[in-house]
Structures are given as structure tokens and as C-alpha cells.
Design a protein around this motif. Structure first.
Motif, PDB file in Angstrom:
ATOM      1  N   GLU A 192      12.150  30.759 -35.068  1.00  0.00           N
ATOM      2  CA  GLU A 192      10.785  30.243 -35.098  1.00  0.00           C
ATOM      3  C   GLU A 192      10.191  30.164 -33.697  1.00  0.00           C
ATOM      4  O   GLU A 192       9.034  30.529 -33.475  1.00  0.00           O
ATOM      5  CB  GLU A 192      10.759  28.874 -35.774  1.00  0.00           C
ATOM      6  N   LEU A 193      10.999  29.706 -32.746  1.00  0.00           N
ATOM      7  CA  LEU A 193      10.533  29.631 -31.359  1.00  0.00           C
ATOM      8  C   LEU A 193      10.242  31.029 -30.827  1.00  0.00           C
ATOM      9  O   LEU A 193       9.241  31.256 -30.131  1.00  0.00           O
ATOM     10  CB  LEU A 193      11.587  28.940 -30.496  1.00  0.00           C
ATOM     11  N   PHE A 194      11.100  31.972 -31.165  1.00  0.00           N
ATOM     12  CA  PHE A 194      10.918  33.363 -30.734  1.00  0.00           C
ATOM     13  C   PHE A 194       9.600  33.917 -31.269  1.00  0.00           C
ATOM     14  O   PHE A 194       8.823  34.535 -30.533  1.00  0.00           O
ATOM     15  CB  PHE A 194      12.105  34.190 -31.237  1.00  0.00           C
ATOM     16  N   ALA A 195       9.339  33.684 -32.549  1.00  0.00           N
ATOM     17  CA  ALA A 195       8.108  34.185 -33.170  1.00  0.00           C
ATOM     18  C   ALA A 195       6.873  33.541 -32.564  1.00  0.00           C
ATOM     19  O   ALA A 195       5.870  34.218 -32.290  1.00  0.00           O
ATOM     20  CB  ALA A 195       8.153  33.940 -34.681  1.00  0.00           C
ATOM     21  N   LEU A 196       6.930  32.243 -32.354  1.00  0.00           N
ATOM     22  CA  LEU A 196       5.782  31.534 -31.790  1.00  0.00           C
ATOM     23  C   LEU A 196       5.521  31.950 -30.345  1.00  0.00           C
ATOM     24  O   LEU A 196       4.367  32.048 -29.912  1.00  0.00           O
ATOM     25  CB  LEU A 196       6.006  30.026 -31.879  1.00  0.00           C
ATOM     26  N   THR A 197       6.591  32.192 -29.597  1.00  0.00           N
ATOM     27  CA  THR A 197       6.438  32.640 -28.213  1.00  0.00           C
ATOM     28  C   THR A 197       5.770  34.011 -28.162  1.00  0.00           C
ATOM     29  O   THR A 197       4.877  34.262 -27.344  1.00  0.00           O
ATOM     30  CB  THR A 197       7.811  32.700 -27.513  1.00  0.00           C
ATOM     31  N   VAL A 217       0.854  37.463 -27.387  1.00  0.00           N
ATOM     32  CA  VAL A 217      -0.170  38.363 -27.932  1.00  0.00           C
ATOM     33  C   VAL A 217      -1.556  37.744 -27.758  1.00  0.00           C
ATOM     34  O   VAL A 217      -2.512  38.423 -27.368  1.00  0.00           O
ATOM     35  CB  VAL A 217       0.113  38.675 -29.409  1.00  0.00           C
ATOM     36  N   ARG A 218      -1.652  36.468 -28.040  1.00  0.00           N
ATOM     37  CA  ARG A 218      -2.938  35.778 -27.891  1.00  0.00           C
ATOM     38  C   ARG A 218      -3.436  35.845 -26.448  1.00  0.00           C
ATOM     39  O   ARG A 218      -4.623  36.072 -26.191  1.00  0.00           O
ATOM     40  CB  ARG A 218      -2.766  34.316 -28.335  1.00  0.00           C
ATOM     41  N   GLN A 219      -2.522  35.673 -25.483  1.00  0.00           N
ATOM     42  CA  GLN A 219      -2.900  35.724 -24.076  1.00  0.00           C
ATOM     43  C   GLN A 219      -3.334  37.135 -23.667  1.00  0.00           C
ATOM     44  O   GLN A 219      -4.295  37.309 -22.906  1.00  0.00           O
ATOM     45  CB  GLN A 219      -1.728  35.269 -23.201  1.00  0.00           C
ATOM     46  N   ILE A 220      -2.637  38.144 -24.201  1.00  0.00           N
ATOM     47  CA  ILE A 220      -3.006  39.532 -23.901  1.00  0.00           C
ATOM     48  C   ILE A 220      -4.395  39.839 -24.449  1.00  0.00           C
ATOM     49  O   ILE A 220      -5.221  40.474 -23.792  1.00  0.00           O
ATOM     50  CB  ILE A 220      -1.956  40.504 -24.466  1.00  0.00           C
ATOM     51  N   LEU A 221      -4.686  39.368 -25.658  1.00  0.00           N
ATOM     52  CA  LEU A 221      -6.023  39.571 -26.225  1.00  0.00           C
ATOM     53  C   LEU A 221      -7.094  38.892 -25.363  1.00  0.00           C
ATOM     54  O   LEU A 221      -8.173  39.450 -25.152  1.00  0.00           O
ATOM     55  CB  LEU A 221      -6.068  39.015 -27.653  1.00  0.00           C
ATOM     56  N   LYS A 222      -6.753  37.714 -24.875  1.00  0.00           N
ATOM     57  CA  LYS A 222      -7.695  36.999 -24.014  1.00  0.00           C
ATOM     58  C   LYS A 222      -7.922  37.767 -22.718  1.00  0.00           C
ATOM     59  O   LYS A 222      -9.067  37.936 -22.262  1.00  0.00           O
ATOM     60  CB  LYS A 222      -7.164  35.602 -23.712  1.00  0.00           C
TER      61      LYS A 222
END
Length: 214
Positions: free
Chosen positions: A40-45, A50-55
Motif C-alpha cells: 500500500e505504501l509503495f502504491a501510494l508513493t 505521478v501527481r508531482q510529475i503532472l504538476k
């Protein structure tokens, strides 16, 4: 009285051949020796990354896809060292992970590499006649846990880093390939029982370079 001493001469100085180990067995064995991270931690990380790259790319999907692939490529060029150290120097199965052909390399990615690093079962299917193209079907994908793509990100290659990692790792062992997602359930949530699948195609086998001329 003379005493005759018999000496045995070895007719073959080659070391005994290591017993064959199925790739899927070796992959499972390597997974057991790896340092573990909570799934779960791996997936959330990965999601946060991905969110930061999109930003950073200001929601430019093509730029984000390229950046994810490049990031994965960089990881793959380093992960291959871990793969080689655990498969080629194993005292139980020395050399078991060595690949002489693209077909062997693809099987190693599917049955050893993905199990070793992601604990995912996979197989190679849809080979062409020349054995230069195949599809890796995955039984799961921990990168995609808890993920639903908003409509505006419908073309996002959320798992592009995986393709890049495979491409980078194979290039380090002289197999230059293209690697794309052939099936991505994140983009087709309406398709029941869809699997993540990666299409690989051999571009060339890079000749070995030597530091001196013969």
C-alpha cells in the motif's frame, strides 16, 4: 618391493553443470531474499510521484508520459545490477538468470524480474514467428492499487515507468527494445477481467565493445 601408486587423471576439468532451475522458481526464490516494502505504501508513493510529475508538466499528458518512461529507464539501468547479483552468482543456481537470446531475456523479465521486484506473476504470449516480439501478461500490478484515472487523464500512461524500467534493464545487457503498454485496465475500467500487458519488440542486439583491438 615396489609399491605402485595409482593416480587418477581428470579427463574433464570443466566444473559440474548447475542444475536447471525454472525461471518462475528462481523468481520466487529471489523475491524471498529481497527487502520488502508495504504494498500500500509503495502504491501510494508511486501515486504521489505521478501527481508531482503532472504538476511539473502542467498537466501536459504527453510530457508526463515521457517523463515517467525516462524515470523508469533510469531505474532499470540500476535494477539490472541487483538482478544479476542475485541470479548469476547464486551458490545454488549459478548462472541461472543468464540470457543469450531475446526470447530468454523476455522470459526472464516476465518470470524472474517482475516476481523479484514486484511479486507479480507474468508470462510471455503472442510471439511472432521470428521470436522478436511478444506480450508480457501480468497477473497483477501493485503500482495501480487504489487508482482511478479522472477523465481528463484518460491518456496518461500511469505505469509508464514499468515500461521504461524493462527497457533500461534490457539495454544494459545489450537488448535494445521498444516497450509499450498493450493493455491498461486503468484506461478501460469497463472491460471486465482485463490484465495489464506490455508489448516488447527487439530493435537490435547491441554488439559487445572491447577496450582494445585484437
Amino acid at each position: 618391493t615396489r609399491t605402485r601408486t595409482r593416480t587418477r587423471t581428470r579427463t574433464n576439468d570443466m566444473p559440474p553443470r548447475a542444475p536447471y532451475t525454472k525461471p518462475e522458481v528462481l523468481g520466487a526464490a529471489c523475491w524471498q531474499t529481497m527487502d520488502k516494502v508495504n504494498a500500500e505504501l509503495f502504491a501510494l508513493t508511486h501515486g504521489a510521484l505521478v501527481r508531482q510529475i503532472l504538476k511539473d508538466c502542467e498537466d501536459d499528458i504527453d510530457a508526463a508520459n515521457a517523463k515517467l518512461d525516462a524515470m523508469g529507464y533510469s531505474m532499470g539501468t540500476r535494477m539490472i545490477e541487483e538482478y544479476l547479483s542475485r541470479t548469476l552468482t547464486s551458490s545454488a543456481t549459478p548462472g541461472a538468470g543468464k540470457c543469450g537470446t531475446f526470447e530468454e531475456a523476455a522470459e526472464a523479465v516476465a518470470k524472474i524480474g517482475l516476481r523479484m521486484f514486484l511479486n507479480v506473476g507474468a508470462r510471455c504470449v503472442d510471439w511472432d514467428e521470428e521470436r522478436t516480439k511478444c506480450t508480457i501478461e501480468m497477473d497483477g500490478n501493485p503500482l495501480a492499487m487504489f487508482v482511478e484515472l479522472p477523465e481528463k487523464y484518460g491518456n496518461l500512461g500511469y505505469c509508464n515507468a514499468l515500461c521504461g524500467a524493462i527497457r533500461g534493464a534490457l539495454e544494459m545487457v545489450r537488448f535494445r527494445v521498444t516497450c509499450t503498454m498493450a493493455s491498461d485496465p486503468l484506461k478501460t475500467p469497463h472491460v471486465p477481467d482485463a490484465l495489464f500487458a506490455i508489448r516488447m519488440e527487439l530493435v537490435e542486439i547491441v554488439p559487445e565493445e572491447y577496450p582494445f583491438d585484437e
